[in-house]
Write an enzyme that holds these catalytic residues in place. Structure first.
Site, PDB file in Angstrom:
ATOM      1  N   ASN A  76       6.437   1.926  -5.935  1.00 55.40           N
ATOM      2  CA  ASN A  76       6.286   2.147  -7.165  1.00 55.40           C
ATOM      3  C   ASN A  76       5.656   2.497  -7.604  1.00 55.40           C
ATOM      4  O   ASN A  76       6.193   2.809  -8.749  1.00 55.40           O
ATOM      5  CB  ASN A  76       6.251  -0.146  -6.714  1.00 55.40           C
ATOM      6  CG  ASN A  76       7.569  -0.372  -8.262  1.00 55.40           C
ATOM      7  OD1 ASN A  76       8.892   0.440  -7.522  1.00 55.40           O
ATOM      8  ND2 ASN A  76       7.358  -1.628  -8.517  1.00 55.40           N
ATOM      9  N   ARG A 135      12.955  -3.522  -7.260  1.00 53.04           N
ATOM     10  CA  ARG A 135      11.791  -3.260  -7.812  1.00 53.04           C
ATOM     11  C   ARG A 135      11.268  -2.995  -8.765  1.00 53.04           C
ATOM     12  O   ARG A 135      12.488  -2.871  -9.389  1.00 53.04           O
ATOM     13  CB  ARG A 135      10.826  -2.270  -6.678  1.00 53.04           C
ATOM     14  CG  ARG A 135      10.510  -2.695  -5.554  1.00 53.04           C
ATOM     15  CD  ARG A 135       9.939  -3.830  -4.762  1.00 53.04           C
ATOM     16  NE  ARG A 135       8.854  -2.807  -5.100  1.00 53.04           N
ATOM     17  CZ  ARG A 135       7.721  -2.524  -4.190  1.00 53.04           C
ATOM     18  NH1 ARG A 135       7.722  -1.807  -3.242  1.00 53.04           N
ATOM     19  NH2 ARG A 135       6.723  -2.445  -5.046  1.00 53.04           N
ATOM     20  N   LYS A 160       3.844   5.347   4.178  1.00 58.51           N
ATOM     21  CA  LYS A 160       2.882   4.684   4.393  1.00 58.51           C
ATOM     22  C   LYS A 160       2.428   3.715   6.021  1.00 58.51           C
ATOM     23  O   LYS A 160       2.147   2.753   6.471  1.00 58.51           O
ATOM     24  CB  LYS A 160       3.967   3.866   3.454  1.00 58.51           C
ATOM     25  CG  LYS A 160       4.435   3.627   2.634  1.00 58.51           C
ATOM     26  CD  LYS A 160       5.394   2.883   1.789  1.00 58.51           C
ATOM     27  CE  LYS A 160       4.869   3.522   0.152  1.00 58.51           C
ATOM     28  NZ  LYS A 160       6.162   1.984  -0.391  1.00 58.51           N
ATOM     29  N   PRO A 181       0.853  -1.149   0.252  1.00 58.62           N
ATOM     30  CA  PRO A 181      -0.061   0.210   0.034  1.00 58.62           C
ATOM     31  C   PRO A 181       0.664   1.613  -0.441  1.00 58.62           C
ATOM     32  O   PRO A 181       1.920   1.472   1.035  1.00 58.62           O
ATOM     33  CB  PRO A 181      -0.775  -0.253   1.316  1.00 58.62           C
ATOM     34  CG  PRO A 181      -0.932  -1.613   1.401  1.00 58.62           C
ATOM     35  CD  PRO A 181       0.527  -2.224   1.004  1.00 58.62           C
ATOM     36  N   GLU A 182       0.350   2.125  -0.626  1.00 59.33           N
ATOM     37  CA  GLU A 182       1.168   3.041  -1.021  1.00 59.33           C
ATOM     38  C   GLU A 182       0.318   4.279  -0.127  1.00 59.33           C
ATOM     39  O   GLU A 182      -0.519   4.445   0.526  1.00 59.33           O
ATOM     40  CB  GLU A 182       1.657   3.977  -2.557  1.00 59.33           C
ATOM     41  CG  GLU A 182       2.044   2.861  -2.914  1.00 59.33           C
ATOM     42  CD  GLU A 182       2.483   3.338  -4.850  1.00 59.33           C
ATOM     43  OE1 GLU A 182       2.786   4.834  -4.643  1.00 59.33           O
ATOM     44  OE2 GLU A 182       2.896   2.223  -5.012  1.00 59.33           O
TER      45      GLU A 182
END
Length: 329
Positions: A226, A319, A52, A2-3
């Site tokens: 990301n 990533r 976050k 989750p961002e």
């Protein structure tokens, strides 16, 4: 993972449904039994997100810190008071446009946000809040039986919240909370001041680290993951491999301001909508389909929406990295 927009939305759900109420905590899984006992039976006094991470304060001064990590999620159940944006035809939360809610005659709650009062809330429901937000079938009894490995359950007389799979779930005192926050980079949802922008700009412009890594460093700026990394860099036409110290000051400031802009849209809609110049049918399509709302994220091998060059997929910081080798040369 989750961002930042997701965690801010979760914190707002706690603010609406738990703050000011006595909350009973338990650990159905058993792994958080000691921590739950420290908070059980106290009134929640604050709920806030920093990037976050989320922090829930109780009336005896202790806090619950939660970081969802890659797999964490919250399930809310009961008579939940929610944004009007949560009502959705396709099971996703966030059916609004960036100009405001679609719901006619929406009211504004005390936090200055549209609430479910505009469509008859509170209502009995279940909602899962993580990277993918969705409504799920509500069991007939309240509180519902815990599903899966529930690390901690927070329960009032009308609403429950179950946490599963977090990276962090711990009880902290005020000094420990402040120490965690002090290590975090600025979050424009909490501080959109010039000082916060200056802090971000100064850190980036003295680092030899690639900007694609700096944007993911939570000590540099809070909340970017990301998806937002790829989209922010494309929108700015910045090469993800460019060292931070080589970027012009106005470019870095532009990244900060665009992050504040996109984060605000994400909090309001529940979607990481980064093609924000859409209207009408294009907007509605993008809200329903991720493939229609991003410039480069998960579009490897497809033509760039601007120049037609195939989007490149690489790896940076363990990533996936998506970018246009021409627009971001």
């Amino acid at each position: 993972m989750p961002e930042g927009h997701s965690v801010h939305r979760i914190a707002r759900q706690f603010a609406r449904n738990f703050v000011g109420r006595t909350v009973h905590l338990s650990s159905p899984q058993g792994r958080f039994a000691v921590g739950a006992a420290l908070l059980d039976g106290h009134v929640m006094t604050d709920a806030r997100a920093v990037g976050k991470q989320m922090f829930l304060q109780f009336d005896h001064g202790l806090w619950l810190r939660v970081h969802l990590g890659m797999y964490g999620a919250w399930d809310f159940a009961g008579d939940i008071l929610m944004d009007a944006t949560i009502a959705s035809a396709n099971g996703r939360m966030g059916q609004t446009n960036q100009r405001g809610t679609d719901v006619a005659s929406a009211v504004v709650d005390s936090a200055g946000e549209n609430s479910m009062h505009s469509i008859g809330a509170p209502r009995r429901t279940r909602v899962r809040m993580a990277e993918q937000e969705k409504e799920i079938d509500q069991p007939g009894t309240f509180p519902p039986e815990p599903v899966g490995q529930v690390r901690v359950r927070l329960l009032t007389d009308t609403v429950s919240a179950d946490l599963r799979g977090p990276t962090a779930c711990e009880v902290l005192d005020p000094a420990e909370v402040q120490a965690v926050i002090d290590k975090a980079g600025p979050d424009p949802q909490l501080d959109a001041s010039t000082a916060a922008e200056d802090r971000f700009t100064a850190v980036v412009r003295r680092k030899p680290t690639p900007i694609g890594l700096l944007l993911m460093d939570q000590s540099v700026v809070s909340g970017i993951g990301n998806v937002y990394r790829a989209e922010l860099l494309f929108r700015a036409r910045v090469n993800p491999y460019a060292p931070g110290k080589t970027l012009r000051e106005d470019t870095v400031r532009g990244l900060w301001r665009d992050w504040a802009h996109l984060l605000r849209i994400g909090v309001e809609t529940g979607q990481m909508m980064t093609m924000d110049d859409l209207d009408g049918d294009a907007w509605r399509s993008a809200m329903k389909n991720r493939a229609d709302r991003h410039w480069v994220y998960k579009r490897e091998g497809l033509p760039c929406r601007v120049c037609g060059t195939h989007i490149t997929l690489a790896e940076m910081g363990a990533r996936k990295l998506y970018y246009c080798p021409r627009c971001q040369a």
